[in-house]
Design a protein around this motif. Structure first.
Motif, PDB file in Angstrom:
ATOM      1  N   LEU A  60       8.149  20.992 -20.077  1.00 34.52           N
ATOM      2  CA  LEU A  60       6.839  21.355 -19.548  1.00 34.52           C
ATOM      3  C   LEU A  60       5.982  20.106 -19.309  1.00 34.52           C
ATOM      4  CD1 LEU A  60       5.267  23.798 -18.635  1.00 34.52           C
ATOM      5  CD2 LEU A  60       4.379  24.040 -20.952  1.00 34.52           C
ATOM      6  N   LYS A  61       6.044  19.151 -20.223  1.00 35.89           N
ATOM      7  CA  LYS A  61       5.302  17.894 -20.032  1.00 35.89           C
ATOM      8  C   LYS A  61       5.774  17.148 -18.794  1.00 35.89           C
ATOM      9  CE  LYS A  61       4.102  16.996 -24.835  1.00 35.89           C
ATOM     10  NZ  LYS A  61       4.316  16.125 -26.002  1.00 35.89           N
ATOM     11  N   LYS A  62       7.016  17.379 -18.396  1.00 35.17           N
ATOM     12  CA  LYS A  62       7.583  16.737 -17.214  1.00 35.17           C
ATOM     13  C   LYS A  62       7.454  17.608 -15.967  1.00 35.17           C
ATOM     14  CE  LYS A  62       9.264  13.300 -19.667  1.00 35.17           C
ATOM     15  NZ  LYS A  62       8.860  11.925 -19.540  1.00 35.17           N
ATOM     16  N   GLY A  63       6.771  18.751 -16.091  1.00 36.23           N
ATOM     17  CA  GLY A  63       6.512  19.606 -14.942  1.00 36.23           C
ATOM     18  C   GLY A  63       7.543  20.687 -14.685  1.00 36.23           C
ATOM     19  N   ILE A  64       8.383  20.971 -15.669  1.00 40.02           N
ATOM     20  CA  ILE A  64       9.409  22.012 -15.511  1.00 40.02           C
ATOM     21  C   ILE A  64       9.068  23.182 -16.423  1.00 40.02           C
ATOM     22  CG2 ILE A  64      11.851  22.591 -15.730  1.00 40.02           C
ATOM     23  CD1 ILE A  64      12.421  19.600 -15.297  1.00 40.02           C
ATOM     24  N   ASP A  65       8.840  24.328 -15.828  1.00 35.86           N
ATOM     25  CA  ASP A  65       8.494  25.524 -16.588  1.00 35.86           C
ATOM     26  C   ASP A  65       9.763  26.312 -16.889  1.00 35.86           C
ATOM     27  OD1 ASP A  65       7.135  27.567 -17.829  1.00 35.86           O
ATOM     28  OD2 ASP A  65       6.303  28.407 -15.999  1.00 35.86           O
ATOM     29  N   ALA A  66      10.455  25.913 -17.936  1.00 34.72           N
ATOM     30  CA  ALA A  66      11.678  26.588 -18.373  1.00 34.72           C
ATOM     31  C   ALA A  66      11.310  27.657 -19.383  1.00 34.72           C
ATOM     32  CB  ALA A  66      12.647  25.584 -18.976  1.00 34.72           C
ATOM     33  N   VAL A  67      12.117  28.691 -19.451  1.00 36.09           N
ATOM     34  CA  VAL A  67      11.805  29.817 -20.327  1.00 36.09           C
ATOM     35  C   VAL A  67      12.993  30.148 -21.222  1.00 36.09           C
ATOM     36  CG1 VAL A  67      10.150  30.826 -18.719  1.00 36.09           C
ATOM     37  CG2 VAL A  67      12.537  31.515 -18.592  1.00 36.09           C
ATOM     38  N   GLY A  68      12.692  30.828 -22.309  1.00 36.74           N
ATOM     39  CA  GLY A  68      13.732  31.403 -23.148  1.00 36.74           C
ATOM     40  C   GLY A  68      14.016  32.814 -22.658  1.00 36.74           C
ATOM     41  N   TYR A  69      14.904  33.490 -23.345  1.00 27.43           N
ATOM     42  CA  TYR A  69      15.239  34.857 -22.989  1.00 27.43           C
ATOM     43  C   TYR A  69      14.072  35.747 -23.378  1.00 27.43           C
ATOM     44  CZ  TYR A  69      18.095  39.005 -22.330  1.00 27.43           C
ATOM     45  OH  TYR A  69      18.597  40.202 -21.885  1.00 27.43           O
ATOM     46  N   GLY A  70      13.539  36.504 -22.437  1.00 27.01           N
ATOM     47  CA  GLY A  70      12.301  37.229 -22.648  1.00 27.01           C
ATOM     48  C   GLY A  70      12.419  38.572 -23.347  1.00 27.01           C
ATOM     49  N   LEU A  71      13.595  39.151 -23.374  1.00 26.49           N
ATOM     50  CA  LEU A  71      13.732  40.472 -23.970  1.00 26.49           C
ATOM     51  C   LEU A  71      14.047  40.385 -25.458  1.00 26.49           C
ATOM     52  CD1 LEU A  71      15.822  42.156 -21.131  1.00 26.49           C
ATOM     53  CD2 LEU A  71      13.345  42.271 -21.500  1.00 26.49           C
ATOM     54  N   CYS A  72      13.771  41.457 -26.159  1.00 24.53           N
ATOM     55  CA  CYS A  72      14.073  41.480 -27.588  1.00 24.53           C
ATOM     56  C   CYS A  72      15.585  41.641 -27.791  1.00 24.53           C
ATOM     57  CB  CYS A  72      13.327  42.610 -28.278  1.00 24.53           C
ATOM     58  SG  CYS A  72      13.879  44.253 -27.803  1.00 24.53           S
ATOM     59  N   LEU A  73      16.022  41.288 -28.966  1.00 18.23           N
ATOM     60  CA  LEU A  73      17.409  41.498 -29.363  1.00 18.23           C
ATOM     61  C   LEU A  73      17.437  42.848 -30.078  1.00 18.23           C
ATOM     62  CD1 LEU A  73      20.192  40.204 -29.374  1.00 18.23           C
ATOM     63  CD2 LEU A  73      19.579  39.061 -31.493  1.00 18.23           C
ATOM     64  N   CYS A  74      17.835  43.866 -29.362  1.00 16.51           N
ATOM     65  CA  CYS A  74      17.703  45.242 -29.852  1.00 16.51           C
ATOM     66  C   CYS A  74      18.339  45.457 -31.221  1.00 16.51           C
ATOM     67  CB  CYS A  74      18.295  46.231 -28.844  1.00 16.51           C
ATOM     68  SG  CYS A  74      17.328  46.376 -27.341  1.00 16.51           S
ATOM     69  N   SER A  75      19.467  44.813 -31.473  1.00 10.98           N
ATOM     70  CA  SER A  75      20.133  45.038 -32.757  1.00 10.98           C
ATOM     71  C   SER A  75      19.320  44.512 -33.936  1.00 10.98           C
ATOM     72  CB  SER A  75      21.532  44.411 -32.761  1.00 10.98           C
ATOM     73  OG  SER A  75      21.448  43.009 -32.711  1.00 10.98           O
ATOM     74  N   HIS A  76      18.256  43.760 -33.663  1.00 12.06           N
ATOM     75  CA  HIS A  76      17.378  43.268 -34.732  1.00 12.06           C
ATOM     76  C   HIS A  76      16.072  44.056 -34.821  1.00 12.06           C
ATOM     77  CE1 HIS A  76      19.386  39.037 -34.846  1.00 12.06           C
ATOM     78  NE2 HIS A  76      20.200  40.013 -35.170  1.00 12.06           N
ATOM     79  N   GLU A  77      15.895  45.016 -33.945  1.00 12.47           N
ATOM     80  CA  GLU A  77      14.687  45.830 -33.969  1.00 12.47           C
ATOM     81  C   GLU A  77      14.821  46.942 -35.006  1.00 12.47           C
ATOM     82  OE1 GLU A  77      11.803  45.274 -32.186  1.00 12.47           O
ATOM     83  OE2 GLU A  77      12.836  43.404 -31.686  1.00 12.47           O
TER      84      GLU A  77
END
Length: 131
Positions: A60-77
């Protein structure tokens, strides 16, 4: 129009891979390499077996908006606990994978820049002996 965008993203993904250093190429999920032509590449996954937040902040500091996986891990809900299973691949996608951006409007030069920044992160990390 959709086919044109799909083919463009595939070309951009190939450009990204071509410009990654070998150490970064090892972070690409193996199944992705086996199915490059089958993917639509809205995001490009790389496996980070360390603190994802630091890597994400670096990008992000270098201008790249990378993301993690946005959904929940259902087996941990809570509601799915009776069905919980040790799903190591799902866990690794959720907790240890960053997705680099790819967009139809990006150019090969954009992909080269992203690859260079990711390569530099890994060089700095290895120089500091954080493996």
């Amino acid at each position: 129009k959709l086919d044109v965008g799909l083919e463009k993203r595939k070309e951009l993904a190939e450009e990204l891979i071509a410009n990654f250093d070998d150490v970064v190429k090892k972070t690409i999920p193996s199944l992705l390499n086996d199915h490059l032509k089958d993917n639509s590449f809205w995001h490009f996954p790389i496996y980070i077996n360390e603190d994802m937040k630091n890597f994400q902040k670096y990008l992000l500091k270098k201008g790249i908006d990378a993301v993690g996986y946005g959904l929940c891990l259902c087996s941990h809900e809570q509601c799915f606990l009776p069905y919980q299973a040790n799903l190591i691949n799902s866990f690794n996608i959720k907790e240890k994978t960053i997705f680099l951006p790819i967009h139809d409007d990006f150019s090969k030069k954009n992909m080269q820049k992203i690859a260079k920044i990711v390569n530099n992160y890994f060089k700095e990390r290895n120089k500091n002996n954080v493996i």
